[in-house]
Every structure is written in C-alpha cells, then in structure tokens.
Design a protein around this motif. Sequence first.
Motif, short mmCIF file in Angstrom:
data_model
loop_
_atom_site.label_atom_id
_atom_site.label_comp_id
_atom_site.label_asym_id
_atom_site.label_seq_id
_atom_site.Cartn_x
_atom_site.Cartn_y
_atom_site.Cartn_z
N PHE A 17 -24.65 -18.36 56.59
CA PHE A 17 -25.13 -17.14 57.28
C PHE A 17 -24.73 -16.44 58.41
CE2 PHE A 17 -29.79 -17.27 54.73
CZ PHE A 17 -29.46 -16.37 54.55
N GLN A 18 -23.92 -17.82 58.85
CA GLN A 18 -23.33 -17.66 60.39
C GLN A 18 -22.21 -17.20 59.95
OE1 GLN A 18 -22.95 -20.53 62.63
NE2 GLN A 18 -21.39 -19.51 64.23
N LYS A 19 -21.64 -17.46 58.96
CA LYS A 19 -20.25 -16.76 58.96
C LYS A 19 -20.21 -15.34 58.32
CE LYS A 19 -17.30 -20.27 57.53
NZ LYS A 19 -17.23 -21.65 56.35
N LEU A 20 -21.68 -15.04 57.43
CA LEU A 20 -21.88 -13.52 56.39
C LEU A 20 -21.98 -12.25 58.12
CD1 LEU A 20 -24.21 -14.05 54.15
CD2 LEU A 20 -22.29 -12.31 53.85
N GLU A 21 -22.67 -13.34 58.99
CA GLU A 21 -22.98 -12.41 59.86
C GLU A 21 -21.26 -12.30 60.99
OE1 GLU A 21 -26.20 -13.64 62.47
OE2 GLU A 21 -26.00 -11.29 64.05
N GLU A 22 -20.41 -12.93 61.01
CA GLU A 22 -19.63 -12.41 61.64
C GLU A 22 -18.87 -11.71 61.49
OE1 GLU A 22 -18.67 -16.78 63.66
OE2 GLU A 22 -17.47 -17.17 61.92
N ARG A 23 -18.60 -11.86 59.49
CA ARG A 23 -17.81 -10.97 58.81
C ARG A 23 -18.44 -9.78 58.89
NH1 ARG A 23 -15.16 -14.55 55.46
NH2 ARG A 23 -14.35 -16.37 57.32
N THR A 24 -19.50 -9.68 59.38
CA THR A 24 -20.85 -7.91 58.88
C THR A 24 -19.73 -7.45 60.36
OG1 THR A 24 -21.89 -9.10 57.80
CG2 THR A 24 -22.80 -6.81 58.38
N ASN A 25 -19.66 -8.03 61.40
CA ASN A 25 -19.70 -8.20 62.69
C ASN A 25 -18.13 -7.53 62.65
OD1 ASN A 25 -21.94 -8.41 64.02
ND2 ASN A 25 -21.56 -9.77 64.68
N ARG A 26 -17.81 -7.70 62.26
CA ARG A 26 -15.77 -7.38 61.69
C ARG A 26 -16.10 -6.29 61.80
NH1 ARG A 26 -12.59 -12.39 59.73
NH2 ARG A 26 -11.01 -10.87 59.34
N ALA A 27 -16.86 -6.46 60.40
CA ALA A 27 -16.68 -4.93 59.24
C ALA A 27 -16.62 -3.45 60.64
CB ALA A 27 -17.26 -4.72 58.20
N ILE A 28 -18.49 -3.82 61.26
CA ILE A 28 -18.30 -2.93 61.80
C ILE A 28 -17.91 -2.62 63.40
CG2 ILE A 28 -20.66 -2.77 63.66
CD1 ILE A 28 -22.34 -3.89 61.83
N HIS A 29 -17.22 -3.65 63.76
CA HIS A 29 -16.34 -2.96 64.69
C HIS A 29 -15.35 -2.24 64.53
CE1 HIS A 29 -13.48 -3.37 68.48
NE2 HIS A 29 -12.75 -4.11 67.44
N LEU A 30 -14.56 -3.28 63.14
CA LEU A 30 -13.16 -1.77 62.25
C LEU A 30 -13.97 -0.61 62.02
CD1 LEU A 30 -10.75 -1.90 60.87
CD2 LEU A 30 -11.95 -1.99 58.69
N VAL A 31 -15.19 0.18 61.32
CA VAL A 31 -15.03 1.29 61.63
C VAL A 31 -15.63 1.43 62.98
CG1 VAL A 31 -17.17 1.92 60.75
CG2 VAL A 31 -16.70 0.42 59.34
N GLN A 32 -16.22 1.32 63.69
CA GLN A 32 -16.65 1.99 65.01
C GLN A 32 -15.06 2.21 65.94
OE1 GLN A 32 -18.66 -1.04 66.59
NE2 GLN A 32 -20.52 0.28 66.67
N GLN A 33 -13.90 1.63 65.37
CA GLN A 33 -12.72 1.60 66.03
C GLN A 33 -12.33 2.68 64.88
OE1 GLN A 33 -12.20 0.25 68.97
NE2 GLN A 33 -10.24 -1.05 69.00
#
Length: 270
Positions: free
Chosen positions: A73-89
């Motif tokens: 779950f921790q990995k899943l959350e980290e990957r999702t955070n990365r995707a959210i960051h990319l979308v924000q950028q």
Amino acid sequence: MTPVDLADDIPTEIAPLVSALNDLLSRLAKAVQAQRVFVADAAHELRTPLTALKLQIQVARRENRSIETGSLFQKLEERTNRAIHLVQQLLSLAREDAATSNGKPRANLARLASQVVADLSVLAEQKEIDLGLERVRIETGSDSLYVAGDETSLGSMLTNLVDNAIRYTPQGGRVDVRLVIEVDTVDVEVVDTGPGIPEVELDRVRDRFYRAGNTSGTGSGLGLAIAVKVATKCRAELLIRNRQDRAGLSVAVTGLKRVSNVNPGDTKAA
Ligand SMILES: Nc1ncnc2c1ncn2[C@@H]1O[C@H](COP(=O)(O)OP(=O)(O)O)[C@@H](O)[C@H]1O
Ligand SMILES: [Mg+2]
C-alpha cells in the motif's frame, strides 16, 4: 510568426503565395492552441480520479494493517503521489503556455517568497536542511516589493526552485533564498549546498522532461521548464550556475521589474 496583411503593398505575382502562407500560419496557430487546450484539459481530468484513487488507497491501508500489505500500500500511495505531482506540473506548464496576461498583473514578491519558504519548511525539516530567507538591499526607494507578473505563476516558479534546492541537497545542508533589491528590479536567488549540475548539462536541465544524469529520486523534469517560462513572461532571466565558492547550485531569476504597490483605486497596499 504572424500573417502578412494582403492590403500591404504586395506585388500581384506573389499575392497567392502570401495568401497560402497566411492560411498555413493561421491553421498552425489553431493547431498549437488546440494542443495546449488538450493538455490542460487532460491534466485537469486526470487529477480528480487520481485524487480519488489516493483516498481509496489510504482507506484500504488503514483497514489492512498486516505486514505483507503494508509495504504494498505504501508503494501504491507513493506511485499515486508521483502521478498526481506530474499531473500538477503538466497543468502548471499548460497554464503558462496558454495564459496571456490581461491587464498589468503585479505580485507581492516578499509575501510570496515567505509563503513558499513556509510551505516548504516541513520538507526542509525532514532533511534537517537550514532553509533561510533574506533580503539584500543594494539601493531601494521604498520598502514595498511588488513586481510585474502573475502571482500564481511567480508562486509556482519559486516553489519549483526552492523545492529543487531542498530535494537535491543532502541531509543537513543549507538552502538560502535571497531577494536582491535594486532601484527598479529585484533578483531572486536560490542557493544550495547540494551536488550542483554537471557543466555539460546546465543548459539542458531547462528542457521539458530533462533530468540530469546524476539525479536520484523521483521527479518529472518539468520544474525548471515552468520556471524558465514564468521568468521569460516577466521579462526576467533565469540563470543556473554551479557555485564557485563551494559545491552547490545557484539558480537566479534576475531583472524582475519593480512596480508601485498602489493600484489606482486600491487602498489596502501592503
Ligand atoms: N538545486 C539543484 N541541485 C542539483 N540539481 C538540480 C537542482 N535543481 C535542478 N536540478 C537538476 O535539474 C533537473 C531538472 O529539474 P526540474 O525541471 O525541476 O525537474 P525534476 O526536479 O522534476 O527532476 C533535475 O532532475 C536535476 O537533475
Ligand atoms: Mg523539480
């Protein structure tokens, strides 16, 4: 490139050519605009399901506290955070690409800088990085620090520069944000004690999606591209240099134009 006015003195022999080129230019402009709108819309549409996904992962994580699923779950959350960051950028970049400033926007640079430093201080504390903000006055007329430019854009520029400095500086280092105030202009310098950037890559790191070869950790490679875009729009310059006095990077936005802090009809000047 803008279409040529056919009413201008154009020899009749080349008028068809000019008209064909004009047609091509206007179709090209429409296609570019359509592409920008598409990127902005796509990023916007992606943000909502990704945020929902993140919340669902957090709920699932809370309900399944077993050892095996914990790290998954921790990995899943980290990957999702990365995707959210990319979308924000992507959204920020699309915004800078599309936005034509209306009127004469101005931003309170002193307030913006303190806000960005405060927002990122948690990240700095986690890495025991000494994050400071100082004003250097060369020659100033007044105390106010308003500059020409859009506040949201300047905020995302500063956030990206300070975020980079903290992210790429090792534990226990130091990051200084300096506002160098002159009579008509202000420079913002972000100086760190990290590894710097190999000289041959100093120009390339401004490119979209480019990350230097020695870079560890996650990132999108869009931060500096956003910063360059904002600086250019403010008719300022972004200079990226390795420090001469020691290891570290100095990123400076030079020549932001100071403007009056009082808008006509505005009484609450800061
Ligand atoms: N303060 C810094 N110290 C060292 N390298 C940096 C620094 N800022 C930027 N870089 C380099 O420039 C690259 C591009 O930065 P950026 O566009 O913000 O993308 P990202 O941070 O998402 O990788 C980074 O991947 C890194 O290689
Ligand atoms: Mg970055």
